[in-house]
Design an enzyme around this catalytic site. Sequence first.
Site, short mmCIF file in Angstrom:
data_model
loop_
_atom_site.label_atom_id
_atom_site.label_comp_id
_atom_site.label_asym_id
_atom_site.label_seq_id
_atom_site.Cartn_x
_atom_site.Cartn_y
_atom_site.Cartn_z
CG HIS A 258 -2.08 0.92 1.04
ND1 HIS A 258 -2.01 2.27 1.29
CD2 HIS A 258 -3.34 0.68 0.58
CE1 HIS A 258 -3.18 2.81 1.01
NE2 HIS A 258 -4.00 1.87 0.57
CG ASP A 315 -8.35 -3.72 -3.88
OD1 ASP A 315 -9.58 -3.60 -3.81
OD2 ASP A 315 -7.58 -2.80 -4.19
N1 COA Z 1 4.15 -7.14 -5.13
C1 COA Z 1 5.47 -7.19 -5.35
N2 COA Z 1 6.29 -6.15 -5.09
C2 COA Z 1 5.74 -5.05 -4.59
C3 COA Z 1 4.36 -4.94 -4.34
C4 COA Z 1 3.55 -6.05 -4.63
N3 COA Z 1 2.25 -6.03 -4.43
N4 COA Z 1 4.10 -3.73 -3.83
C5 COA Z 1 5.25 -3.08 -3.79
N5 COA Z 1 6.24 -3.88 -4.26
C6 COA Z 1 7.66 -3.56 -4.38
C7 COA Z 1 7.87 -2.62 -5.57
O1 COA Z 1 8.08 -3.33 -6.76
C8 COA Z 1 9.06 -1.82 -5.12
O2 COA Z 1 10.22 -2.54 -5.36
P1 COA Z 1 11.59 -1.77 -5.77
O3 COA Z 1 11.91 -0.91 -4.57
O4 COA Z 1 12.54 -2.87 -6.01
O5 COA Z 1 11.26 -0.97 -6.99
C9 COA Z 1 8.87 -1.72 -3.62
O6 COA Z 1 8.04 -2.81 -3.24
C10 COA Z 1 8.17 -0.43 -3.26
O7 COA Z 1 7.06 -0.37 -4.10
P2 COA Z 1 6.28 0.92 -4.49
O8 COA Z 1 5.45 0.66 -5.70
O9 COA Z 1 7.17 2.11 -4.49
O10 COA Z 1 5.40 0.99 -3.24
P3 COA Z 1 4.27 1.92 -3.08
O11 COA Z 1 4.07 1.91 -1.63
O12 COA Z 1 4.43 3.20 -3.73
O13 COA Z 1 3.15 1.11 -3.90
C11 COA Z 1 1.20 0.05 -4.53
C12 COA Z 1 1.90 0.89 -3.47
C13 COA Z 1 -0.24 -0.14 -4.06
C14 COA Z 1 1.19 0.77 -5.88
C15 COA Z 1 1.92 -1.30 -4.68
O14 COA Z 1 2.06 -1.91 -3.42
C16 COA Z 1 1.22 -2.22 -5.64
O15 COA Z 1 1.36 -2.05 -6.85
N6 COA Z 1 0.41 -3.20 -5.11
C17 COA Z 1 -0.31 -4.07 -5.98
C18 COA Z 1 -1.56 -3.38 -6.55
C19 COA Z 1 -2.66 -3.24 -5.54
O16 COA Z 1 -2.95 -4.14 -4.78
N7 COA Z 1 -3.30 -2.05 -5.55
C20 COA Z 1 -4.39 -1.73 -4.67
C21 COA Z 1 -3.95 -0.73 -3.65
S1 COA Z 1 -5.18 -0.46 -2.42
#
Ligand code: COA
Length: 390
Positions: A258, A315
């Site tokens: 998240h 989700d």
């Molecule tokens: N699966 C695998 N790796 C994940 C992940 C996931 N669900 N969520 C984050 N990561 C990894 C990223 O690839 C990133 O790796 P890196 O540092 O090597 O690039 C690291 O964790 C940080 O991710 P980041 O995208 O910057 O985290 P965030 O906190 O900004 O992202 C989301 C939040 C929601 C965009 C992300 O967790 C995600 O895409 N989740 C899956 C989609 C989802 O469930 N969305 C609904 C949200 S309520």
Amino acid sequence: MAKDIGLRGIKVADTKICAIDGEKGKLIYRGYDIQELARYSSFEETVYLLLYETLPARKELEIFKETLASERQLPAGIIRHLKKRKKTANTMDVLQSVIPMLADFDIESRAGTKVSCIKTSIKLIAKMVTLVAYLDRIRKNLDIKKPDERLGHAANFLYMLTGNVPDVQTARDFDTCLVLHAEHSFNASTFAARVVASTRADMYACVGAALGALSGELHGGANTQVMKMICEIDKTDEVEEWVKARLDAGKKIMGMGHAVYKTVDPRAQILSGISERLAERTGNTKWFELSRKIENVVMVEFKKRKGKDIYPNVDFYSPSIYCMMGIGPELFTPLFAVSRIAGWCTHILEEKFAEAQPKAVLYRPEAEYIGRYCGNEGCKYVPIEEREYA
Ligand code: COA
């Protein structure tokens, strides 16, 4: 290089609607903890709290429920339109295009006053459930079930969708899902709604924008992807291999992680409990067991690879719940909208009518330009007949 990509950590407005403590895993609507609201409140009461900033007295709640129920019907012109849409159309696309059409039937909303916007909010929240249920039944060549004003918001939705009045516990569980999804501060769809509201566009245009933002798989579309993943894995003893291969390929596991919560998402915790109890009650334990196993394996494997923790988000467990209630994955993101429309409307009202200082202004961020640059004079325009490209 631009700093603050994606506006992470940037405060763009004051709000009195919702507070999230991502470190402690707390979610507060109008001062009330989501754990308390999930346990004691109902969707209707939560909507009242969001729109009117206070919990209603018993009589106020009764009147509000009646008003909401009386607005569920769709204009005949909209029903005719739904029947003409392609059966293969994406439900979110249909919703995004139909919501602004409702403005044709709401002359009063053109006044654009706070009173008319609250009335429009109630209409939007009430009609969204009917839209989703009708769309689903039309698509399946089933007769549409008119809303039943005697039923609460959650029970009526399940009735219109399935044709059967749900038992009390199922209606209550679904109602809790609606409470949990109703509001979540400046997430992408709510921010989209607020950006459009800041231009003084009408409420229908704002909600249309929010629906578009919600449809993406990194936001409301994640729940459908979670179900796809669960179905693809299918057996608990396949989970480990599947998750490892996916993480090794650098792909994301939907429903995990998240942008704000760095600990357990309180909504996921409550949803996981509902999913577990529903599995016990129905005897259909497959979806819950698969979800739990995936959660456990992802947490371990993610920590091994990234050295930090990851948790399920809102989700992750909702797909298993909806599945056990007989709702298909194509409706998961629309269901999110059925609930979140309450938060969108509240934010649009705040954007339009907040008394906060400084007053809300038109959103207009800047970007760091990193494109073509030919000095102060600009690039020389070459007429098309003189351009020589390989
Ligand atoms: N699966 C695998 N790796 C994940 C992940 C996931 N669900 N969520 C984050 N990561 C990894 C990223 O690839 C990133 O790796 P890196 O540092 O090597 O690039 C690291 O964790 C940080 O991710 P980041 O995208 O910057 O985290 P965030 O906190 O900004 O992202 C989301 C939040 C929601 C965009 C992300 O967790 C995600 O895409 N989740 C899956 C989609 C989802 O469930 N969305 C609904 C949200 S309520």
